[in-house]
Design a protein around this motif. Structure first.
Motif, short mmCIF file in Angstrom:
data_model
loop_
_atom_site.label_atom_id
_atom_site.label_comp_id
_atom_site.label_asym_id
_atom_site.label_seq_id
_atom_site.Cartn_x
_atom_site.Cartn_y
_atom_site.Cartn_z
N VAL A 185 0.85 -1.18 0.00
CA VAL A 185 0.00 0.00 0.00
C VAL A 185 0.89 1.24 0.00
CG1 VAL A 185 -1.90 1.21 1.13
CG2 VAL A 185 -1.72 -1.29 1.31
N VAL A 186 0.80 2.02 -1.08
CA VAL A 186 1.64 3.21 -1.23
C VAL A 186 0.87 4.43 -0.74
CG1 VAL A 186 2.81 4.70 -2.90
CG2 VAL A 186 2.91 2.20 -3.16
N ILE A 187 1.49 5.16 0.19
CA ILE A 187 0.94 6.43 0.68
C ILE A 187 1.97 7.51 0.41
CG2 ILE A 187 0.10 7.73 2.66
CD1 ILE A 187 -0.76 5.15 3.97
N HIS B 296 7.06 -4.35 -2.53
CA HIS B 296 7.44 -5.75 -2.70
C HIS B 296 6.27 -6.64 -3.10
CE1 HIS B 296 10.71 -4.72 0.48
NE2 HIS B 296 11.16 -4.51 -0.74
N GLY B 297 5.07 -6.13 -3.01
CA GLY B 297 3.88 -6.96 -3.15
C GLY B 297 3.58 -7.41 -4.56
N GLN B 298 2.86 -8.54 -4.65
CA GLN B 298 2.35 -9.02 -5.93
C GLN B 298 1.20 -8.14 -6.40
OE1 GLN B 298 1.14 -13.14 -5.71
NE2 GLN B 298 0.20 -13.12 -7.75
N PHE B 299 0.56 -7.46 -5.44
CA PHE B 299 -0.51 -6.51 -5.73
C PHE B 299 -0.18 -5.19 -5.03
CE2 PHE B 299 -2.28 -10.68 -6.26
CZ PHE B 299 -3.08 -10.57 -7.38
N ILE B 300 -0.68 -4.10 -5.61
CA ILE B 300 -0.36 -2.78 -5.08
C ILE B 300 -1.64 -1.96 -4.98
CG2 ILE B 300 0.93 -0.64 -5.50
CD1 ILE B 300 2.95 -2.47 -7.05
N THR C 125 -9.50 3.72 -4.29
CA THR C 125 -10.15 2.41 -4.14
C THR C 125 -9.43 1.32 -4.92
OG1 THR C 125 -11.65 2.53 -6.06
CG2 THR C 125 -12.36 3.63 -4.03
N ALA C 126 -8.55 1.71 -5.86
CA ALA C 126 -7.99 0.75 -6.80
C ALA C 126 -6.90 -0.13 -6.19
CB ALA C 126 -7.44 1.47 -8.02
N VAL C 127 -6.95 -1.40 -6.53
CA VAL C 127 -5.87 -2.36 -6.28
C VAL C 127 -5.43 -2.85 -7.65
CG1 VAL C 127 -5.16 -4.47 -5.11
CG2 VAL C 127 -6.96 -3.04 -4.11
N ILE C 128 -4.12 -2.92 -7.88
CA ILE C 128 -3.62 -3.31 -9.19
C ILE C 128 -2.68 -4.50 -9.10
CG2 ILE C 128 -3.84 -0.96 -10.08
CD1 ILE C 128 -0.84 -0.65 -9.87
N ARG C 129 -2.65 -5.26 -10.14
CA ARG C 129 -1.73 -6.39 -10.25
C ARG C 129 -0.34 -5.86 -10.61
NH1 ARG C 129 -3.24 -11.74 -11.05
NH2 ARG C 129 -5.36 -11.16 -11.64
#
Length: 294
Positions: free
Chosen positions: A8-10, A82-86, A156-160
């Motif tokens: 999660v990028v802030i 590092h995540g598979q999803f962001i 709200t978006a989560v991306i691969r």
């Protein structure tokens, strides 16, 4: 399903007042496998002091940088993820505890690159605000809809991660509208999925960049031109004409409403009719201008 890591990028700038609450709303997720990457874009307030409270939290990384603007700050966060999803959370906004638990299952289809959801609103003091604007959301291959309107609430978006690897990060030359530019690019290769649950709380306060309508439209024109140049076959020529017509209508009527001008909005509406002479919104806008009902 197993819980893949979500980064999660802030990106924050002078939001020390709200930032801890934003971070805690992410950490309070029912989905536990996550990390929070906080990029401090040269804040001059008490952000650094407030981040001390998270020094013992292994899921939070704090990256202070010089002030370089939000696109570069967000991209720094993406590079560190590092995540598979962001996913994203603006420093003055909040997540609902079930956000990731609601959205992550929609990635089961490997063609889905972006999952987004519904949003609610609060004021600067955290009081709920009724902002009942009817937005039409879309799922699947959404380019035809997205080129007309950015219907994806950014936070709200989560991306691969593969979206980033194959189609790039934020355009650092754009001071505004960077999310629309990103979604347009992703929409060519990836499907979007919409979840109607409210998972994100957006804070409304004075002085937000989103209220800069002239700057917003200036960049929107750049983004549309860039997308159509780089993806000339992504949409039909008819839809391209409609997209340009809607852009001119939107800018003209925004200026007419906010500044009570006539000639400048009139030029924009006439330009829209040159692109799409059958556009009902353009004729309606023209009537409003002539009757001074903006």
């Amino acid at each position: 399903m197993n819980q893949p890591l979500v980064s999660v990028v802030i990106a924050t700038y002078n939001m020390g007042r709200y930032l801890p609450e934003a971070i805690n709303s992410v950490l309070d997720q029912t989905w536990q496998n996550l990390e929070v990457v906080v990029v401090d874009d040269g804040s001059k307030d008490d952000t650094a002091e407030r981040m001390v409270a998270f020094e013992s939290e292994p899921r939070v990384r704090y990256l202070p940088t010089e002030n370089r603007g939000q696109p570069k700050a967000k991209n720094r966060g993406l590079k560190e993820a590092h995540g598979q999803f962001i996913a994203f959370c603006d420093a003055d906004d909040l997540w609902k505890p079930e956000k990731l638990a609601v959205q992550m299952p929609l990635f089961e289809d490997p063609k889905v690159g972006v999952v987004y959801s519904e949003v609610s609103y609060i004021d600067k003091d955290g009081i709920e605000v009724d902002k009942s604007i009817p937005y039409q959301r879309h799922s699947g291959w959404v380019t035809d809809h997205l080129v007309i309107k950015n219907f994806v609430p950014f936070g709200t978006a989560v991306i691969r991660r593969a979206c980033l690897e194959q189609d790039g990060m934020f355009d650092e030359e754009l001071p505004m509208g960077i999310d629309w530019d990103l979604w347009l690019r992703y929409s060519v290769r990836w499907q979007f999925r919409y979840s109607p649950e409210i998972t994100y709380i957006y804070r409304i306060w004075e002085g937000q960049m989103s209220k800069n309508y002239r700057g917003r439209y200036e960049n929107a024109f750049r983004i549309l031109e860039k997308f159509l140049t780089n993806h000339p076959n992504a949409i039909s020529s008819k839809l391209q004409s409609r997209a340009w017509a809607d852009m001119y209508i939107g800018r003209g009527m925004s200026v007419a409403h906010a500044e009570k001008k006539f000639l400048e909005p009139l030029r924009d509406v006439l330009w829209s009719l040159r692109y799409d002479a059958m556009s009902w919104p353009a004729w309606k806008a023209l009537a409003k201008l002539l009757l001074r009902k903006t």
